[in-house]
Write an enzyme that holds these catalytic residues in place. Structure first.
Site, PDB file in Angstrom:
ATOM      1  N   ASP A  67       0.846  -1.188   0.000  1.00 24.67           N
ATOM      2  CA  ASP A  67       0.000   0.000   0.000  1.00 24.67           C
ATOM      3  C   ASP A  67       0.887   1.245   0.000  1.00 24.67           C
ATOM      4  OD1 ASP A  67      -2.161  -1.660   0.079  1.00 24.67           O
ATOM      5  OD2 ASP A  67      -2.637  -1.294   2.187  1.00 24.67           O
ATOM      6  N   TYR A 159       1.822  20.871 -14.340  1.00 19.97           N
ATOM      7  CA  TYR A 159       2.471  19.577 -14.568  1.00 19.97           C
ATOM      8  C   TYR A 159       3.951  19.773 -14.876  1.00 19.97           C
ATOM      9  CZ  TYR A 159       3.550  15.114 -16.842  1.00 19.97           C
ATOM     10  OH  TYR A 159       4.115  13.917 -17.191  1.00 19.97           O
ATOM     11  N   LYS A 163       7.408  18.368 -12.856  1.00 22.46           N
ATOM     12  CA  LYS A 163       8.411  17.523 -13.502  1.00 22.46           C
ATOM     13  C   LYS A 163       9.782  18.184 -13.494  1.00 22.46           C
ATOM     14  CE  LYS A 163       6.097  13.825 -14.539  1.00 22.46           C
ATOM     15  NZ  LYS A 163       6.484  12.512 -13.946  1.00 22.46           N
TER      16      LYS A 163
END
Length: 253
Positions: A67, A159, A163
């Protein structure tokens, strides 16, 4: 250990539901040496499907699930230390990421979740992994970055900025680990046709997940560094990085 052809025996995937991770695992399984696969990700159908696929591809391997919730950074150490306690890990593949919707100004909480998933989770999880791998004296860390981080564009600035942060962290981590026996490989793909990009118009030089997987497996036998997918993107981004900002704004990117 990793053989001369880049085939590992034990792999930890962070981001079990990733299409690129699945394609990369398939290539490693084809090498015939996989004995242990650990898939860390959210419980659910995608992780279950990834585990089933790994068992089919590498029937001799032990396939474990862990998990792992990217946004719960405080839980990462407790989730990952037992993986290393249970045995050697040759390769850690960081394939966690989310591509947000692109409003001009996202909701602050939604923006924070994207940053945590794409960047902060990489810092916490890979710090745990790097500490354990350095203690072991060997291994490879593969980080899926993106050309979007090379020069952040208005169309996907959230985004792209995450990155850029992940890319910089991974490169710095590689320098920190230099001489330890642990190498960091930063993978910078362009547009990849996956479930995450479904519905988006492919950009020039678009590839599929298997092309990224091929690049990873080809480079794994060597030193770390940076690999561009496809390779011509290195030249393209070198040019775009130096385009004056007023002109860059006018490009259809």
């Amino acid at each position: 250990m990793i053989d001369a052809l880049g085939a590992p025996q034990s792999v930890l995937v962070l981001g079990a539901g990733s299409d690129i991770a699945a394609a990369t695992l398939a290539r490693w399984a084809a090498g015939g040496r996989l004995l242990r696969v650990v898939l860390a990700g959210r419980p659910g159908a995608r992780r279950d499907a990834a585990a089933d696929a790994a068992r089919r591809l590498a029937p001799a391997a032990s396939v474990e699930v862990v998990d792992f919730e990217a946004t719960r950074t405080g839980d990462h150490a407790a989730a990952l230390h037992p993986v290393f306690d249970a045995g050697d890990v040759d390769v850690v593949l960081f394939a966690v990421g989310t591509l947000p919707d692109r409003p001009s100004l996202p909701d602050p909480e939604a923006a924070a979740e994207v940053v945590t998933t794409n960047f902060t989770a990489g810092v916490t999880a890979l710090t745990v992994a790097a500490t354990r791998m350095r203690a072991a004296g060997h291994g490879r860390i593969v980080v899926l970055s993106s050309v979007a981080g090379e020069r952040v564009r208005a169309s996907n600035y959230l985004y792209g900025s995450t990155k850029a942060g992940l890319d910089g962290f991974a490169l710095g981590l590689g320098e920190e680990l230099r001489g330890s026996g642990v190498e960091v490989l930063v993978v910078r793909p362009g547009f990849v046709r996956t479930r995450m990009t479904a519905g988006l118009a492919p950009a020039p030089l678009a590839v599929d997940a298997d092309a990224v997987a091929e690049a990873v497996t080809t480079r794994l036998a060597g030193l770390g560094g940076i690999v561009w997918v496809p390779s011509p993107l290195r030249v393209v981004m070198s040019v775009l990085r130096h385009v004056p900002r007023p002109l860059f704004r006018r490009l259809p990117l």
